[in-house]
Design a protein around this motif. Structure first.
Motif, PDB file in Angstrom:
ATOM      1  N   GLY A 111       0.824  -1.193   0.000  1.00  0.00           N
ATOM      2  CA  GLY A 111       0.000   0.000   0.000  1.00  0.00           C
ATOM      3  C   GLY A 111       0.861   1.247   0.000  1.00  0.00           C
ATOM      4  N   ALA A 112       0.585   2.162  -0.920  1.00  0.00           N
ATOM      5  CA  ALA A 112       1.374   3.390  -1.032  1.00  0.00           C
ATOM      6  C   ALA A 112       0.937   4.441  -0.025  1.00  0.00           C
ATOM      7  CB  ALA A 112       1.264   3.954  -2.449  1.00  0.00           C
ATOM      8  N   ALA A 113      -0.240   4.299   0.548  1.00  0.00           N
ATOM      9  CA  ALA A 113      -0.748   5.253   1.526  1.00  0.00           C
ATOM     10  C   ALA A 113      -1.679   4.495   2.467  1.00  0.00           C
ATOM     11  CB  ALA A 113      -1.474   6.407   0.829  1.00  0.00           C
ATOM     12  N   VAL A 133      -2.342  -2.836  10.255  1.00  0.00           N
ATOM     13  CA  VAL A 133      -3.161  -3.148   9.099  1.00  0.00           C
ATOM     14  C   VAL A 133      -4.346  -2.200   9.165  1.00  0.00           C
ATOM     15  CG1 VAL A 133      -4.513  -4.869   7.857  1.00  0.00           C
ATOM     16  CG2 VAL A 133      -2.505  -5.582   9.181  1.00  0.00           C
ATOM     17  N   GLY A 134      -4.484  -1.350   8.156  1.00  0.00           N
ATOM     18  CA  GLY A 134      -5.515  -0.324   8.182  1.00  0.00           C
ATOM     19  C   GLY A 134      -4.874   1.048   8.173  1.00  0.00           C
ATOM     20  N   ALA A 187      -8.551  -4.230   0.280  1.00  0.00           N
ATOM     21  CA  ALA A 187      -8.004  -4.541  -1.041  1.00  0.00           C
ATOM     22  C   ALA A 187      -7.048  -3.442  -1.476  1.00  0.00           C
ATOM     23  CB  ALA A 187      -9.129  -4.694  -2.054  1.00  0.00           C
ATOM     24  N   ASP A 188      -5.985  -3.832  -2.130  1.00  0.00           N
ATOM     25  CA  ASP A 188      -4.993  -2.862  -2.582  1.00  0.00           C
ATOM     26  C   ASP A 188      -4.213  -3.475  -3.738  1.00  0.00           C
ATOM     27  OD1 ASP A 188      -2.706  -1.101  -2.861  1.00  0.00           O
ATOM     28  OD2 ASP A 188      -3.157  -0.364  -0.844  1.00  0.00           O
ATOM     29  N   GLY A 195      11.586  -4.446   2.524  1.00  0.00           N
ATOM     30  CA  GLY A 195      12.701  -3.517   2.684  1.00  0.00           C
ATOM     31  C   GLY A 195      12.382  -2.055   2.501  1.00  0.00           C
ATOM     32  N   SER A 196      11.138  -1.703   2.151  1.00  0.00           N
ATOM     33  CA  SER A 196      10.789  -0.278   2.038  1.00  0.00           C
ATOM     34  C   SER A 196       9.289  -0.103   1.991  1.00  0.00           C
ATOM     35  CB  SER A 196      11.431   0.359   0.801  1.00  0.00           C
ATOM     36  OG  SER A 196      10.707   0.025  -0.372  1.00  0.00           O
ATOM     37  N   TRP A 197       8.867   1.154   2.049  1.00  0.00           N
ATOM     38  CA  TRP A 197       7.461   1.527   1.912  1.00  0.00           C
ATOM     39  C   TRP A 197       7.372   2.583   0.811  1.00  0.00           C
ATOM     40  CZ3 TRP A 197       4.355   5.258   5.494  1.00  0.00           C
ATOM     41  CH2 TRP A 197       2.995   5.211   5.147  1.00  0.00           C
ATOM     42  N   ALA A 198       6.456   2.392  -0.139  1.00  0.00           N
ATOM     43  CA  ALA A 198       6.364   3.275  -1.314  1.00  0.00           C
ATOM     44  C   ALA A 198       5.999   4.711  -0.941  1.00  0.00           C
ATOM     45  CB  ALA A 198       5.338   2.726  -2.302  1.00  0.00           C
ATOM     46  N   ASN A 199       5.385   4.905   0.227  1.00  0.00           N
ATOM     47  CA  ASN A 199       4.952   6.245   0.607  1.00  0.00           C
ATOM     48  C   ASN A 199       6.084   7.092   1.181  1.00  0.00           C
ATOM     49  OD1 ASN A 199       2.661   8.013   0.635  1.00  0.00           O
ATOM     50  ND2 ASN A 199       2.591   7.845   2.861  1.00  0.00           N
TER      51      ASN A 199
END
Length: 204
Positions: A111-113, A133-134, A187-188, A195-199
């Motif tokens: 999830g990007a956000a 989660v959420g 759902a996403d 190793g990272s988070w897109a946001n």
């Protein structure tokens, strides 16, 4: 019991990669022992990850080798793992060795956000592991650990979701728990990352 981890000259038996061991609800298992640009999924579901940036390999992992991330955009990308969408149960676990405690570090994300799935290390004092989660802003959907994160040593970190319940374990011991409002996994379509988070570009 035959242990083949890292033994030179040995070929691991087929069941270590053909999915017959990692069944019964496992959606993906990555040992992260490979070099090169791919990281194999040990289940039969075929969720092979692809390295991004300077993701490397260290032969001295917790069990055999391990993937390394230098804090500058490195991560392993895979599909969205859509099979977990709508589920009320989830367990995310892995071994984590912090090189420094000067920046946030992410073990697993999707999830990007918001809403998102995140298992990560928060550098903010008292420097703890976090699972949610959420929404990150919903009490209980996000649970903050109690400050047992260490640098330079391997730690086994586990986040468990069971409906609205959240639990965080570190090295086999319950570290913290909470109750949120998100009872099923949103759902996403975003790619999951190890190793990272897109946001947050520096979140690795």
């Amino acid at each position: 019991v035959w242990a083949y981890w890292g033994m030179p000259g040995q070929t691991a038996p087929a069941y270590t990669t053909n999915g017959t061991v990692w069944a019964n609800g496992f959606q993906a298992v990555w040992h992260l022992d490979e070099g090169g640009v791919t990281r194999a999924d040990a289940t039969a579901k075929g969720g092979t990850g692809t390295t991004v940036g300077d993701t490397g390999r260290d032969s001295a992992g917790a069990v055999a080798g391990a993937s390394t991330f230098d804090g500058s955009g490195d991560h392993i990308a895979d599909g969205s793992l859509s099979a977990i969408d709508g589920s009320a149960q989830l367990t995310v676990s892995g071994w984590m060795k912090l090189g420094t405690d000067t920046d946030d570090n992410c073990l697993f994300s999707r999830g990007a956000a918001n809403p998102a799935i995140l298992l990560w290390y928060d550098v903010s004092p008292p420097k703890y592991y976090v699972f949610h989660v959420g929404s990150t802003g919903t009490p209980g959907d996000r649970i903050n650990g109690s400050g047992v994160a260490k640098t330079g040593v391997w730690q086994h970190v586990v986040g468990v979701m069971d409906g609205t319940s959240r639990r965080l374990y570190v090295d086999g011991v319950l570290n913290t728990s909470g109750t949120g409002s998100t009872a099923t996994i949103p759902a996403d379509a975003s790619s999951l990352r190890i190793g990272s988070w897109a946001n947050s570009p520096g979140f690795d």
